[in-house]
Each structure stands twice: as structure tokens, then as C-alpha cells.
Design a protein around this motif. Structure first.
Motif, PDB file in Angstrom:
ATOM      1  N   ASP A   8     -34.758  57.774  39.409  1.00 59.84           N
ATOM      2  CA  ASP A   8     -33.338  58.129  39.472  1.00 59.84           C
ATOM      3  C   ASP A   8     -32.549  57.205  40.388  1.00 59.84           C
ATOM      4  N   HIS A   9     -33.229  56.514  41.278  1.00 61.79           N
ATOM      5  CA  HIS A   9     -32.548  55.662  42.249  1.00 61.79           C
ATOM      6  C   HIS A   9     -32.337  54.237  41.759  1.00 61.79           C
ATOM      7  N   TRP A  10     -33.092  53.784  40.739  1.00 65.34           N
ATOM      8  CA  TRP A  10     -32.943  52.405  40.273  1.00 65.34           C
ATOM      9  C   TRP A  10     -32.667  52.277  38.786  1.00 65.34           C
ATOM     10  N   ARG A  11     -33.013  53.265  37.983  1.00 68.93           N
ATOM     11  CA  ARG A  11     -32.821  53.149  36.526  1.00 68.93           C
ATOM     12  C   ARG A  11     -31.341  53.225  36.194  1.00 68.93           C
ATOM     13  N   GLY A  12     -30.895  52.329  35.330  1.00 72.05           N
ATOM     14  CA  GLY A  12     -29.496  52.305  34.910  1.00 72.05           C
ATOM     15  C   GLY A  12     -29.174  53.430  33.936  1.00 72.05           C
ATOM     16  N   GLN A  13     -27.891  53.621  33.725  1.00 65.96           N
ATOM     17  CA  GLN A  13     -27.403  54.613  32.774  1.00 65.96           C
ATOM     18  C   GLN A  13     -27.163  53.917  31.442  1.00 65.96           C
ATOM     19  N   ARG A  14     -27.877  54.345  30.407  1.00 62.46           N
ATOM     20  CA  ARG A  14     -27.707  53.733  29.083  1.00 62.46           C
ATOM     21  C   ARG A  14     -26.563  54.422  28.359  1.00 62.46           C
ATOM     22  N   TRP A  15     -25.666  53.595  27.824  1.00 66.75           N
ATOM     23  CA  TRP A  15     -24.522  54.081  27.064  1.00 66.75           C
ATOM     24  C   TRP A  15     -24.693  53.623  25.626  1.00 66.75           C
ATOM     25  N   GLU A  16     -24.519  54.530  24.691  1.00 64.14           N
ATOM     26  CA  GLU A  16     -24.698  54.210  23.272  1.00 64.14           C
ATOM     27  C   GLU A  16     -23.783  53.052  22.890  1.00 64.14           C
ATOM     28  N   ASP A  17     -24.350  52.022  22.316  1.00 65.98           N
ATOM     29  CA  ASP A  17     -23.632  50.829  21.853  1.00 65.98           C
ATOM     30  C   ASP A  17     -22.930  50.055  22.958  1.00 65.98           C
ATOM     31  N   GLU A  18     -23.180  50.358  24.226  1.00 66.81           N
ATOM     32  CA  GLU A  18     -22.473  49.670  25.301  1.00 66.81           C
ATOM     33  C   GLU A  18     -23.409  49.066  26.336  1.00 66.81           C
ATOM     34  N   GLY A  19     -24.694  49.193  26.148  1.00 66.23           N
ATOM     35  CA  GLY A  19     -25.610  48.620  27.116  1.00 66.23           C
ATOM     36  C   GLY A  19     -25.916  49.562  28.264  1.00 66.23           C
ATOM     37  N   THR A  21     -25.454  50.381  32.549  1.00 60.56           N
ATOM     38  CA  THR A  21     -24.751  50.126  33.800  1.00 60.56           C
ATOM     39  C   THR A  21     -25.652  50.570  34.949  1.00 60.56           C
ATOM     40  N   PHE A  22     -25.540  49.872  36.069  1.00 63.08           N
ATOM     41  CA  PHE A  22     -26.379  50.137  37.234  1.00 63.08           C
ATOM     42  C   PHE A  22     -25.544  50.542  38.445  1.00 63.08           C
ATOM     43  N   ASP A  23     -24.371  51.121  38.221  1.00 64.77           N
ATOM     44  CA  ASP A  23     -23.490  51.504  39.325  1.00 64.77           C
ATOM     45  C   ASP A  23     -24.198  52.453  40.280  1.00 64.77           C
ATOM     46  N   GLY A  24     -24.185  52.118  41.565  1.00 70.54           N
ATOM     47  CA  GLY A  24     -24.750  52.989  42.586  1.00 70.54           C
ATOM     48  C   GLY A  24     -26.267  53.038  42.616  1.00 70.54           C
ATOM     49  N   LYS A  25     -26.937  52.139  41.921  1.00 66.12           N
ATOM     50  CA  LYS A  25     -28.403  52.124  41.886  1.00 66.12           C
ATOM     51  C   LYS A  25     -28.948  51.071  42.837  1.00 66.12           C
ATOM     52  N   ILE A  26     -30.134  51.309  43.337  1.00 64.31           N
ATOM     53  CA  ILE A  26     -30.802  50.369  44.238  1.00 64.31           C
ATOM     54  C   ILE A  26     -31.501  49.307  43.393  1.00 64.31           C
ATOM     55  N   PRO A  27     -31.193  48.015  43.600  1.00 63.29           N
ATOM     56  CA  PRO A  27     -31.865  46.980  42.821  1.00 63.29           C
ATOM     57  C   PRO A  27     -33.302  46.768  43.312  1.00 63.29           C
ATOM     58  N   VAL A  28     -34.269  46.980  42.448  1.00 64.60           N
ATOM     59  CA  VAL A  28     -35.677  46.740  42.768  1.00 64.60           C
ATOM     60  C   VAL A  28     -36.117  45.539  41.929  1.00 64.60           C
ATOM     61  N   LEU A  29     -36.468  44.445  42.603  1.00 67.41           N
ATOM     62  CA  LEU A  29     -36.833  43.206  41.925  1.00 67.41           C
ATOM     63  C   LEU A  29     -38.302  42.892  42.150  1.00 67.41           C
ATOM     64  N   GLY A  30     -38.893  42.232  41.171  1.00 67.08           N
ATOM     65  CA  GLY A  30     -40.271  41.778  41.284  1.00 67.08           C
ATOM     66  C   GLY A  30     -40.407  40.404  40.651  1.00 67.08           C
ATOM     67  N   THR A  31     -41.453  39.679  41.030  1.00 67.36           N
ATOM     68  CA  THR A  31     -41.753  38.383  40.433  1.00 67.36           C
ATOM     69  C   THR A  31     -43.236  38.113  40.597  1.00 67.36           C
ATOM     70  N   THR A  32     -43.672  36.957  40.146  1.00 68.10           N
ATOM     71  CA  THR A  32     -45.070  36.546  40.321  1.00 68.10           C
ATOM     72  C   THR A  32     -45.091  35.187  41.018  1.00 68.10           C
ATOM     73  N   MET A  33     -46.176  34.875  41.660  1.00 70.49           N
ATOM     74  CA  MET A  33     -46.300  33.566  42.310  1.00 70.49           C
ATOM     75  C   MET A  33     -46.262  32.444  41.280  1.00 70.49           C
ATOM     76  N   ASP A  34     -46.856  32.674  40.109  1.00 68.77           N
ATOM     77  CA  ASP A  34     -46.845  31.656  39.059  1.00 68.77           C
ATOM     78  C   ASP A  34     -45.414  31.321  38.631  1.00 68.77           C
ATOM     79  N   ARG A  35     -44.592  32.337  38.398  1.00 67.86           N
ATOM     80  CA  ARG A  35     -43.203  32.099  38.004  1.00 67.86           C
ATOM     81  C   ARG A  35     -42.439  31.401  39.137  1.00 67.86           C
ATOM     82  N   LEU A  36     -42.704  31.778  40.356  1.00 62.67           N
ATOM     83  CA  LEU A  36     -42.050  31.155  41.503  1.00 62.67           C
ATOM     84  C   LEU A  36     -42.394  29.669  41.586  1.00 62.67           C
ATOM     85  N   ARG A  37     -43.660  29.343  41.374  1.00 63.18           N
ATOM     86  CA  ARG A  37     -44.093  27.935  41.403  1.00 63.18           C
ATOM     87  C   ARG A  37     -43.444  27.138  40.264  1.00 63.18           C
TER      88      ARG A  37
END
Length: 101
Positions: A8-19, A21-37
Motif C-alpha cells: 500500500d505504501h509503494w504500489r501505484g493506483q491503476r486507472w482504466e485506460d489512463e495508466g 499514478t504514484f501520488d504520495g507513494k514511496i519510491p522503492v528502486l532496485g537494480t543489479t550489479m550487472d546492469r550497473l556495470r
């Protein structure tokens, strides 16, 4: 796979035919060392929880909805509804279902 305790803290709100929105949500990001390199810090190496593709850090942290696209789709929906009312007449209310005792 979900993260029900935090979703509930990071998932965006899906709107039919509109994509999404992430208003008021905490951005949680991830990556891999391979992609970083391969792409460096500013490349499309970031995966934001709740999104469907790898992004640059600025895109991954962007919460601004595409208001032009949202407006365009809402106008199209309204025009379609108006056309359908013109062709088929006003929408009739549904008959209530009989309740079984």
C-alpha cells in the motif's frame, strides 16, 4: 508475487485506460550489479516496484502523471459515450435482481 505488508505504501493506483499514478507513494528502486556495470548509474538500470520496465533514475523517481494523455483519453471516452447515447438513446437502469429468502 507481492509484498502485502508494504504494498500500500509503494504500489501505484491503476486507472482504466489512463495508466498508473504514484501520488504520495514511496519510491522503492532496485537494480543489479550487472546492469550497473553495463549501463552506469544514469542508464536504464532502475526497477521501480509497481512499474513494468527498467528506467533511468529520473524516470523511476518521476511521479508526475501524463495529464495530457489522461485528458485526451477522458475526452475520447466522453465523446464515445455521447455518440452511443445519440445512436442508441439513454441508458436504461438495470432491473433489480429478485432476492431469495
Amino acid at each position: 508475487m507481492g509484498w502485502p505488508a508494504t504494498e500500500d505504501h509503494w504500489r501505484g493506483q491503476r486507472w482504466e485506460d489512463e495508466g498508473v499514478t504514484f501520488d504520495g507513494k514511496i519510491p522503492v528502486l532496485g537494480t543489479t550489479m550487472d546492469r550497473l556495470r553495463r549501463h552506469s548509474f544514469l542508464g536504464p538500470i532502475w526497477w521501480r516496484f509497481g512499474r513494468s520496465q527498467w528506467q533511468t533514475v529520473t524516470d523511476a523517481l518521476n511521479d508526475t502523471p501524463d495529464w495530457d494523455l489522461i485528458h485526451q483519453r477522458r475526452v475520447q471516452i466522453a465523446e464515445n459515450a455521447s455518440f452511443l447515447r445519440t445512436v442508441f438513446g439513454p441508458r436504461k437502469p438495470k432491473e433489480p435482481k429478485e432476492r431469495r429468502a
